[in-house]
Design an enzyme around this catalytic site. Sequence first.
Site, PDB file in Angstrom:
ATOM      1  CD  GLU A  96      -2.200  -6.088   5.767  1.00  0.00           C
ATOM      2  OE1 GLU A  96      -1.787  -6.367   4.627  1.00  0.00           O
ATOM      3  OE2 GLU A  96      -2.773  -5.021   6.030  1.00  0.00           O
ATOM      4  CG  HIS A 142      -3.964  -3.447   3.280  1.00  0.00           C
ATOM      5  ND1 HIS A 142      -3.340  -3.001   4.412  1.00  0.00           N
ATOM      6  CD2 HIS A 142      -4.076  -2.365   2.467  1.00  0.00           C
ATOM      7  CE1 HIS A 142      -3.096  -1.702   4.308  1.00  0.00           C
ATOM      8  NE2 HIS A 142      -3.536  -1.296   3.132  1.00  0.00           N
ATOM      9  CB  CYS A 195      -0.991  -0.042   1.153  1.00  0.00           C
ATOM     10  SG  CYS A 195      -2.429   0.988   0.818  1.00  0.00           S
TER      11      CYS A 195
HETATM   12  N1  GLN Z   1      -3.106   1.581   3.803  1.00  0.00           N
HETATM   13  C1  GLN Z   1      -2.217   2.379   3.268  1.00  0.00           C
HETATM   14  O1  GLN Z   1      -1.023   2.132   3.284  1.00  0.00           O
HETATM   15  C2  GLN Z   1      -2.725   3.669   2.728  1.00  0.00           C
HETATM   16  C3  GLN Z   1      -1.705   4.446   1.953  1.00  0.00           C
HETATM   17  C4  GLN Z   1      -2.105   5.893   1.722  1.00  0.00           C
HETATM   18  N2  GLN Z   1      -2.050   6.626   2.952  1.00  0.00           N
HETATM   19  C5  GLN Z   1      -3.497   5.924   1.147  1.00  0.00           C
HETATM   20  O2  GLN Z   1      -4.409   6.303   1.852  1.00  0.00           O
HETATM   21  O3  GLN Z   1      -3.687   5.601   0.025  1.00  0.00           O
END
Ligand code: GLN
Length: 792
Positions: free
Chosen positions: A214, A212, A117
């Site tokens: 995880e 994600h 992410c």
């Molecule tokens: N879950 C994250 O790593 C989010 C990454 C970034 N802050 C976004 O909102 O896109």
Amino acid sequence: MLLDTVDIQQQQQQQQQQQLHVLFIDSYDSFTYNVVRLIEQQTNISPEVNAVHVTTIHSDTFRFIDQLLSLLALFDAIVVGPGPGNPNNGAQDMGVISELFENANEYLNTIPILGICLGFQAMCLAQGATVSELDTIKHGQVYEMHLNDAARRCGLFNSYPDAFRSTRYHSLHVNAEGVDTLLPLCSTEDENGTLLMSAQVKDRPWFGVQYHPESCCSELGGLLVKNFLKLSLENNISTGRWESRRLNGKFSDILSRLDKTINRDPIYKIKEKYATGDDVIYVKQFEVSKDPKLTFNICDIIEEPKFVMSSSVISENRGEWSIIALPDSKSQVFTHYGAVNKTTIHNWQDKQIRYSLLKKCLDGQDVDLPGSLTVINEDKSQFWITLGKFMENKIIDNRKEIPFIGGLVGILGYEIGQYLSCSHRTNDENSLVPDAKLVFINNSVVINHKEGKLYCISLDNTFSETIEQLLVHSFVDRKDIKQDLPWPKHLPEGTDFTITMPDKQDYADAFEKCQSYMHKGDSYEMCLTTQTKVVPSTVLEPWRIFQTLVQKNPAPFSSFFEFNDIAPNKDEKPPVLCFLSTSPERFLKWDADTCELRPIKGTVKKGPQMDLTKATKILKTPKEFGENLMILDLIRNDLYELVPDVRVEEFMSVEEYATVYQLVSVVKAHGLTSASKKTRYLGMDILKHSLPPGSMTGAPKKITVQLLQDELENKLNKHVNGGARGVYSGVTGYWSVNSNGDWSVNIRCMYSYNGGASWQLGAGGAITVLSTLDGELEEMYTKLESNLQVFM
Ligand SMILES: NC(=O)CC[C@H](N)C(=O)O
Ligand SMILES: C=C(O[C@@H]1C=C(C(=O)O)C=C[C@H]1O)C(=O)O
């Protein structure tokens, strides 16, 4: 057989050789340890490598990139985790991470990296891709991921089907069109169009995923990590990195120093064996009615001071027990004042301690300490250790089947939790507000409503004969307890109440600000709360208000705490902390080996048009699902930080309460006792680490609580103690000497810092990008009314 030192060294070297060492760079996210454990769970990477050790550091652990670069030869791979913020903001949001990706030298190019992410976004940005806000943001939403042909060839998605489902938590997205160095691997479709979900930096072992892996709702996350580790190993063997790994003593020293940059010290060392306490403990068991009203019938005839943690509705695994804790002159009272970094310890109602003197101590004046009083200069993290040290000698191996047999009971306020500053004084009298108050209880009445059993328990054989006889006389072997509580359901007529609510426009402004933080990628969910102040025209006994409250709003965690721990004196009035709660929400329950968290997230108001079926439908829509999933993943993270075996035992059940339906999940951690000595934690450690409760903060926890405290609630709730949440949003419960504990979240409660002269009520709810102002206002008012109705 005895091994000589050379053999041992060889063995150690072999063991290290069979382990991969991964450096995890965390951006203060609330899903970090879900990823860390997912990596550690991958065994059998190859016939030679069967374990992974992960060292976690923060993105700002090192100020300069060179400090990080000098360590990279020690690691087989780097994982750059998810997190709040925007990679376009560089070091301000990402610490050394931006520089890491931009520092493309020959050496760095051969180090395997997986970006997740935020980590993925930073990696792509450094390659020339753009990272910008999504039109429609996805926080806690599960989508189908589609692999392309390149994914089939690169190994990261080895053994994957063409499509699989994964959770997304992002406000920003990567556009890699025209960037030659990036090889797209995976995408998803939604209202925003087709979005890049994974890519590799060409000719380098650098990979990234936008989703994600995880999350507990993601499929095949473990496989992705395993494939990455396999690729890392192959890469390192072919580039010679594997051969040149440091296997000398220095390597372990550096690793263990790095491991300690994030403090996870337990609050005390657990002993192998505890005394039974058989010589002093007194437990007498009686048959009684199974009706939970019994607790209140009993409370009515015990005139001594008491703390009550009772149930007024019995549900499976909640509210089966009630506890009436009876403080006495030997009971030690621990109070922490975060605003002045002081803890006071003294005996309950020690006549030698005057409030005026205590106040002088808190103001930092040098005074002789009378009676049992001790004052310790310590901050809140040290306060936990003080509690741990005290309990170290109290733990006994006895009657583990009874949840509470004596021990610490009390309240831990919101600001005692991590990442928050305590500077809490009451607006009116400018007196200090305690951030935590716990009392050691020797004598208690404990009731099992399910089996109709009552226990009179004493840790030092001092249970009052008078109380025992009174209980036997009035309740034992009698199934006919009074069905209607002998209490009036309404407060006495003739008392007027002045009610100050938060300003609607201020709430609307705070709501808009939350939306803007979430759109910028700073937060994924924000639990915005309000405070309402009620001033009665005449002071009503807290017990009297509690009587009304439990009848109007029955709940599994009703608590009554009136801390009259300073003996009253005719010249002065100590500011008595009172806490009345009808909480539906357990925060954390533990025994010696397991602990359970029960976050509630997702609320629907009850009404003539709203039944369970309809509520269930609403609670399973993306808004409520996402709200719950985010907190569920956050809670897993809080547990995983300390314990490797964490399981989701119940996934989003709908529960019915007096005025609302709510969505509840249950997460458990197992194996507290069986962990190796080095990694053994108590339930109390887990409590310390996971406060404030995730369901009261939102995610990611660190940035979200800071924004709430410094930018939002300080303005919205300025009419109440400078906007501090105080006991609201904290937890109430016990740490029993038989190694059990149970703490509920301080919601649907009212509290007074001045013995009932004025009351405060907190209410709020989680705001996500899918929230509407009207919907959130209604939810907040519904929760507020469930207790405010007592005064109306
Ligand atoms: N879950 C994250 O790593 C989010 C990454 C970034 N802050 C976004 O909102 O896109
Ligand atoms: C903030 C409160 O409640 C919290 C928020 C909830 C939600 O957003 O659905 C549900 C229960 C609590 O964890 C409150 O009751 O005041």
